[in-house]
Design a protein around this motif. Structure first.
Motif, PDB file in Angstrom:
ATOM      1  N   ASP A  56       0.791  -1.305   0.043  1.00 22.45           N
ATOM      2  CA  ASP A  56       0.126  -0.077   0.112  1.00 22.45           C
ATOM      3  C   ASP A  56       0.906   1.279  -0.082  1.00 22.45           C
ATOM      4  OD1 ASP A  56      -2.005   1.821   0.237  1.00 22.45           O
ATOM      5  OD2 ASP A  56      -2.712   1.343   2.252  1.00 22.45           O
ATOM      6  N   ILE A  57       1.256   1.753  -1.173  1.00 20.82           N
ATOM      7  CA  ILE A  57       2.108   2.883  -1.318  1.00 20.82           C
ATOM      8  C   ILE A  57       1.716   4.058  -0.586  1.00 20.82           C
ATOM      9  CG2 ILE A  57       3.238   1.912  -3.291  1.00 20.82           C
ATOM     10  CD1 ILE A  57       1.977   3.914  -5.043  1.00 20.82           C
ATOM     11  N   GLY A  86      -0.639  -0.863 -13.637  1.00 14.61           N
ATOM     12  CA  GLY A  86      -0.049  -0.249 -12.984  1.00 14.61           C
ATOM     13  C   GLY A  86      -0.575   0.484 -11.963  1.00 14.61           C
ATOM     14  N   ASN A  87      -0.189   1.144 -10.857  1.00 15.98           N
ATOM     15  CA  ASN A  87      -0.995   1.910  -9.879  1.00 15.98           C
ATOM     16  C   ASN A  87      -0.663   3.242 -10.232  1.00 15.98           C
ATOM     17  OD1 ASN A  87      -1.824   3.124  -7.903  1.00 15.98           O
ATOM     18  ND2 ASN A  87      -0.897   1.471  -6.264  1.00 15.98           N
ATOM     19  N   SER A  88      -1.582   4.287 -10.597  1.00 13.78           N
ATOM     20  CA  SER A  88      -1.533   5.625 -10.989  1.00 13.78           C
ATOM     21  C   SER A  88      -0.877   6.383  -9.983  1.00 13.78           C
ATOM     22  CB  SER A  88      -2.647   5.924 -11.333  1.00 13.78           C
ATOM     23  OG  SER A  88      -3.821   6.279 -10.497  1.00 13.78           O
ATOM     24  N   ALA A  89      -1.098   5.771  -8.482  1.00 16.68           N
ATOM     25  CA  ALA A  89      -0.462   6.411  -7.331  1.00 16.68           C
ATOM     26  C   ALA A  89       1.015   6.177  -7.055  1.00 16.68           C
ATOM     27  CB  ALA A  89      -1.030   6.091  -5.866  1.00 16.68           C
ATOM     28  N   GLN A 129      -3.814   0.309 -23.719  1.00 17.15           N
ATOM     29  CA  GLN A 129      -4.825   0.438 -22.642  1.00 17.15           C
ATOM     30  C   GLN A 129      -4.572   0.357 -21.125  1.00 17.15           C
ATOM     31  OE1 GLN A 129      -8.392   0.491 -23.376  1.00 17.15           O
ATOM     32  NE2 GLN A 129      -8.526   1.281 -21.229  1.00 17.15           N
ATOM     33  N   HIS A 130      -4.559   1.456 -20.537  1.00 19.54           N
ATOM     34  CA  HIS A 130      -4.053   1.628 -19.097  1.00 19.54           C
ATOM     35  C   HIS A 130      -4.793   1.384 -18.208  1.00 19.54           C
ATOM     36  CE1 HIS A 130      -2.067   5.779 -20.350  1.00 19.54           C
ATOM     37  NE2 HIS A 130      -1.625   4.975 -21.339  1.00 19.54           N
ATOM     38  N   LEU A 131      -4.276   0.339 -17.204  1.00 18.72           N
ATOM     39  CA  LEU A 131      -5.311  -0.315 -16.451  1.00 18.72           C
ATOM     40  C   LEU A 131      -4.809  -0.357 -14.999  1.00 18.72           C
ATOM     41  CD1 LEU A 131      -4.737  -4.000 -18.388  1.00 18.72           C
ATOM     42  CD2 LEU A 131      -6.813  -2.166 -18.446  1.00 18.72           C
ATOM     43  N   ASN A 132      -5.482   0.594 -14.399  1.00 14.55           N
ATOM     44  CA  ASN A 132      -5.066   1.285 -13.208  1.00 14.55           C
ATOM     45  C   ASN A 132      -5.668   0.189 -11.981  1.00 14.55           C
ATOM     46  OD1 ASN A 132      -3.987   3.027 -10.979  1.00 14.55           O
ATOM     47  ND2 ASN A 132      -6.258   3.918 -10.857  1.00 14.55           N
ATOM     48  N   VAL A 133      -4.575  -0.229 -11.246  1.00 14.83           N
ATOM     49  CA  VAL A 133      -5.044  -1.156  -9.987  1.00 14.83           C
ATOM     50  C   VAL A 133      -4.279  -0.764  -8.695  1.00 14.83           C
ATOM     51  CG1 VAL A 133      -4.668  -3.270  -9.188  1.00 14.83           C
ATOM     52  CG2 VAL A 133      -5.170  -3.280 -11.622  1.00 14.83           C
ATOM     53  N   GLN A 189      -8.672  -5.469  -6.218  1.00 14.85           N
ATOM     54  CA  GLN A 189      -9.227  -5.102  -7.480  1.00 14.85           C
ATOM     55  C   GLN A 189      -8.658  -6.065  -8.790  1.00 14.85           C
ATOM     56  OE1 GLN A 189      -7.856  -0.730  -8.264  1.00 14.85           O
ATOM     57  NE2 GLN A 189      -9.160  -0.274  -6.338  1.00 14.85           N
ATOM     58  N   LEU A 190      -7.841  -6.825  -8.343  1.00 17.83           N
ATOM     59  CA  LEU A 190      -7.022  -7.719  -9.494  1.00 17.83           C
ATOM     60  C   LEU A 190      -8.093  -8.647 -10.054  1.00 17.83           C
ATOM     61  CD1 LEU A 190      -3.451  -8.877  -7.883  1.00 17.83           C
ATOM     62  CD2 LEU A 190      -3.915  -7.336 -10.019  1.00 17.83           C
ATOM     63  N   ASP A 191      -9.121  -9.308  -9.535  1.00 17.12           N
ATOM     64  CA  ASP A 191      -9.752 -10.378  -9.926  1.00 17.12           C
ATOM     65  C   ASP A 191     -10.915  -9.571 -11.018  1.00 17.12           C
ATOM     66  OD1 ASP A 191      -9.192 -12.769  -8.777  1.00 17.12           O
ATOM     67  OD2 ASP A 191      -9.654 -11.849  -6.961  1.00 17.12           O
ATOM     68  N   ALA A 192     -11.547  -8.578 -10.510  1.00 20.35           N
ATOM     69  CA  ALA A 192     -12.468  -7.677 -11.220  1.00 20.35           C
ATOM     70  C   ALA A 192     -11.765  -7.292 -12.398  1.00 20.35           C
ATOM     71  CB  ALA A 192     -13.046  -6.761 -10.339  1.00 20.35           C
TER      72      ALA A 192
END
Length: 328
Positions: A75-76, A171-174, A197-201, A206-209
């Motif tokens: 958790d950054i 990736g994580n946009s944070a 396609q950017h995939l923000n997690v 949130q990974l499964d969804a």
């Protein structure tokens, strides 16, 4: 002087002079702050390499150094508070693996020396003035040897899986690294005719969804350019990618070992020892401002053939010949 008188003389001298063996000052114990975004278990091999190199340089935990560990457990968002705790405890130096930790540490202090590890683009992110003359309280190692590395990830993926046309970037946009590298990746994709396609997690929940939603988007493959959020969950990420029949490339070999099709980047366990050299120099009096940032000179390509078989992919002999290691 007779022998008996000499012994008496020595006894009297010992009474008035300090006993070197008893009055020797204790060796100072330096305090190192270790600020890390993932869980300890997920980076234990890297941490062991760091501690081993410190021991080789004469620094032993519990003898002349103590280490204050702070783990964000993926958790950054927790890193600023953890960095503030290290500053409040007045450690002698902060070691910050990954860009998110380095930024949090730099924002928390301009006084305590910071040794960054694996940080991409430290100049662009304002951590140092230049690689040759950092100029502040931050120095250490950078993950990339200059512009083009992120594009090389996509290029390597394209060479291994030529038919890809739409690639998801996980990736994580944070995470500062995700945002800083997306521009380069977008440019590289455009030059190769690939749609991004950017995939923000932001967390593992949130990974499964996210993976369930990829099929309707017709994603052909995945690129993972940051690892702080995903390192503790790399086995799950790899498992979901295989389940979704998605070839994935990451920048750390630990992901290909976990089941990602490819990884291309620095061997972190080898390179982390260089950060221990910076800690050694700083504890012996060197100033971070004067210690040039070290860049990697070698990247390794790891190919997981077990995953290729599971995905029904045949890796070309030319790509296999480039591999530093093939997992079978």
């Amino acid at each position: 002087m007779r022998r008996r008188d000499f012994i008496v003389f020595l006894g009297g001298l010992a009474a008035i002079l300090p006993d070197a063996t008893r009055a020797q000052p204790k060796e100072k114990v330096y305090r190192i702050g270790y600020l890390s975004a993932p869980t300890r278990a997920s980076v234990q091999r890297i941490l062991d390499s760091f501690l081993l190199k410190l021991r080789e340089l004469g620094w032993v935990e519990g003898t002349n150094i103590s280490i204050e560990y702070r783990w964000a457990d993926g958790d950054i968002a927790r890193l600023p508070q953890l960095a503030a705790e290290l500053v409040q405890s007045n450690v002698d130096v902060i070691v910050a693996p990954a860009i998110s930790a380095a930024v949090a540490a730099r924002n928390a202090t301009s006084r305590i020396p910071i040794v960054m590890v694996f940080t991409p683009e430290p100049v662009e992110l304002g951590l140092v003035s230049s690689l040759s003359r950092p100029g502040g309280n931050v120095t250490g190692t950078t993950f990339t040897a200059g512009a083009g590395f992120v594009g090389k990830l996509l290029e390597t993926l394209k060479q291994a899986v030529p038919d890809i046309g739409k690639v998801g970037v996980l990736g994580n946009s944070a995470d500062p690294a995700f945002n800083s590298q997306m521009g380069e990746l977008d440019a590289a994709a455009a030059s190769m005719g690939i749609q991004i396609q950017h995939l923000n997690v932001s967390g593992p929940e949130q990974l499964d969804a996210m993976f369930s939603a990829l099929a309707p988007r017709q994603i052909d493959a995945l690129v993972l350019i940051t690892s702080s959020t995903f390192a503790p969950h790399r086995n799950k990420v790899a498992e979901l990618a295989i389940k979704g029949r998605l070839p994935m490339i990451a920048s750390h070999r630990e992901f290909s070992e976990a089941g990602a099709l490819l990884s291309y980047g620095v061997n972190m366990s080898d390179f982390v020892g260089r950060s221990a050299v910076y800690v050694d120099k700083i504890l012996r009096g060197a100033q971070p401002a004067d210690l040039a940032v070290e860049q990697p000179t070698k990247y390794e390509l790891i190919i997981n053939l077990k995953t290729a078989t599971a995905l029904g992919i045949t890796i070309s002999p030319l790509v296999l010949a480039r591999a530093d290691e093939v997992i079978e």
